[in-house]
Scaffold this motif. Structure first.
Motif, PDB file in Angstrom:
ATOM      1  N   ILE A  71      57.152  70.262  41.921  1.00  0.00           N
ATOM      2  CA  ILE A  71      56.204  69.366  42.597  1.00  0.00           C
ATOM      3  C   ILE A  71      56.842  68.001  42.827  1.00  0.00           C
ATOM      4  N   VAL A  72      57.544  67.499  41.811  1.00  0.00           N
ATOM      5  CA  VAL A  72      58.220  66.200  41.921  1.00  0.00           C
ATOM      6  C   VAL A  72      59.282  66.242  43.008  1.00  0.00           C
ATOM      7  N   TYR A  91      61.074  56.799  38.991  1.00  0.00           N
ATOM      8  CA  TYR A  91      61.160  56.347  37.605  1.00  0.00           C
ATOM      9  C   TYR A  91      60.768  57.460  36.643  1.00  0.00           C
ATOM     10  N   GLY A  92      61.595  57.659  35.621  1.00  0.00           N
ATOM     11  CA  GLY A  92      61.277  58.581  34.530  1.00  0.00           C
ATOM     12  C   GLY A  92      61.449  57.868  33.204  1.00  0.00           C
ATOM     13  N   ASN A  93      60.806  58.377  32.153  1.00  0.00           N
ATOM     14  CA  ASN A  93      60.835  57.696  30.857  1.00  0.00           C
ATOM     15  C   ASN A  93      62.007  58.078  29.959  1.00  0.00           C
ATOM     16  N   SER A  94      62.709  59.162  30.293  1.00  0.00           N
ATOM     17  CA  SER A  94      63.817  59.583  29.433  1.00  0.00           C
ATOM     18  C   SER A  94      65.097  59.719  30.240  1.00  0.00           C
ATOM     19  N   VAL A  95      66.220  59.406  29.592  1.00  0.00           N
ATOM     20  CA  VAL A  95      67.524  59.518  30.251  1.00  0.00           C
ATOM     21  C   VAL A  95      67.790  60.955  30.660  1.00  0.00           C
ATOM     22  N   ALA A  96      67.436  61.907  29.797  1.00  0.00           N
ATOM     23  CA  ALA A  96      67.684  63.322  30.102  1.00  0.00           C
ATOM     24  C   ALA A  96      66.955  63.752  31.370  1.00  0.00           C
ATOM     25  N   ILE A 153      57.258  59.620  37.499  1.00  0.00           N
ATOM     26  CA  ILE A 153      57.072  61.031  37.137  1.00  0.00           C
ATOM     27  C   ILE A 153      56.649  61.180  35.667  1.00  0.00           C
ATOM     28  N   ASP A 154      56.332  60.081  35.024  1.00  0.00           N
ATOM     29  CA  ASP A 154      55.783  60.071  33.668  1.00  0.00           C
ATOM     30  C   ASP A 154      54.690  59.018  33.594  1.00  0.00           C
ATOM     31  N   TRP A 155      53.882  59.100  32.538  1.00  0.00           N
ATOM     32  CA  TRP A 155      52.890  58.057  32.304  1.00  0.00           C
ATOM     33  C   TRP A 155      53.618  56.732  32.066  1.00  0.00           C
ATOM     34  N   PRO A 156      53.278  55.673  32.774  1.00  0.00           N
ATOM     35  CA  PRO A 156      53.892  54.368  32.494  1.00  0.00           C
ATOM     36  C   PRO A 156      53.601  53.938  31.062  1.00  0.00           C
ATOM     37  N   GLY A 185      46.957  65.143  29.852  1.00  0.00           N
ATOM     38  CA  GLY A 185      47.114  65.362  28.423  1.00  0.00           C
ATOM     39  C   GLY A 185      48.508  65.110  27.889  1.00  0.00           C
ATOM     40  N   GLN A 186      49.387  64.531  28.710  1.00  0.00           N
ATOM     41  CA  GLN A 186      50.769  64.324  28.283  1.00  0.00           C
ATOM     42  C   GLN A 186      51.105  62.867  27.987  1.00  0.00           C
ATOM     43  N   GLN A 187      50.092  61.999  27.934  1.00  0.00           N
ATOM     44  CA  GLN A 187      50.359  60.604  27.578  1.00  0.00           C
ATOM     45  C   GLN A 187      50.789  60.544  26.114  1.00  0.00           C
TER      46      GLN A 187
END
Length: 270
Positions: A71-72, A91-96, A153-156, A185-187
């Motif tokens: 989807i992204v 923007y993503g929250n993890s380097v991986a 692509i992640d919760w800020p 539900g992924q926050q």
């Protein structure tokens, strides 16, 4: 900032400028600068950009990582087709996660440990790469005028983080977009009271106040400028958020995408 506060000893006029200082942090700023509130003439402009259309896409919590990733990818590629001369920041929250998506998009992965960050930005600014995937390391100080879309692509982590990062879009004043794609539900769980407060604010932006659909600008303005009593919806002259556009949002997206691969986007994916 603490050391700058010693300038107060010079007993001369000072001008302090900041792009994103929430009203809740004003007293702390004054304390560190050794000034009293009544000594300050405060001028505050709206933080949220009038030319940016804010949008949230929620995907079902039961969806697998691969499905969410597709989807992204589809969203980013659709935005690159739509904004043929513009740029996109993801923007993503993890380097991986940033590295993985950058590889699939054949673009740079920008994070605090990345080698050659200056050349990455040069490639991006020059349009040699029209998309870049980054962590929050790509934040303040980036002033590239033709960024047309910011995709999270992640919760800020916080509303302030989101305001700063989404504020990279539309620096030239032209119509732009800021889109969040989050899995319900992924926050991430809060580690302390302060994080709990911040996450409630992010939740209000994504899911609405008390679970009711709420104009994205109401939440942004309420926190960033304390102007929540002045509006209930996007105003004339502002790019409407998805909540204010309602059914028109899906209709417009279909019109923009009808000749493109992948068709239209949905506001919610299950």
């Amino acid at each position: 900032m603490q050391r700058l506060g010693k300038l107060a000893a010079a007993e001369t006029q000072m001008v302090m400028l900041t792009a994103t200082l929430p009203p809740s942090e004003e007293d702390e700023l004054f304390r560190r600068m050794y000034v009293e509130r009544e000594q300050v003439a405060l001028f505050r402009a709206a933080t949220a950009r009038t030319n940016v259309a804010y949008r949230v896409i929620k995907v079902g919590k039961e969806m697998k990582k691969k499905e969410v990733g597709e989807i992204v990818l589809g969203m980013v590629r659709q935005k690159l087709r739509k904004h043929k001369q513009g740029k996109v920041v993801v923007y993503g929250n993890s380097v991986a996660k940033v590295k993985e998506l950058a590889q699939k998009l054949d673009c740079h992965a920008y994070h605090h440990k990345a080698v050659g960050k200056a050349s990455m930005l040069e490639d991006f600014a020059a349009g040699r790469k029209r998309v870049i995937v980054a962590t929050s390391a790509l934040g303040m100080g980036v002033d590239i005028p033709d960024i047309r879309c910011i995709v999270h692509i992640d919760w800020p982590f916080t509303v302030l983080d989101y305001a700063q990062e989404s504020g990279r879009a539309g620096r030239d004043g032209l119509r732009s977009e800021a889109v969040i794609i989050v899995q319900e539900g992924q926050q991430r769980p809060a580690e302390d009271k302060r994080e709990e407060v911040e996450q409630r604010l992010v939740g209000a932006y994504v899911e609405g106040v008390d679970g009711a659909a709420t104009c994205r600008r109401v939440v942004l303005d309420g926190y960033l400028d304390r102007r929540e009593t002045e509006r209930v919806a996007c105003k004339k002259g502002e790019e409407k958020c998805d909540v204010c556009r309602g059914a028109d949002d899906e209709e417009e997206e279909e019109g923009e995408s009808e000749e493109e691969e992948g068709g239209s986007e949905e506001s919610s994916v299950n």
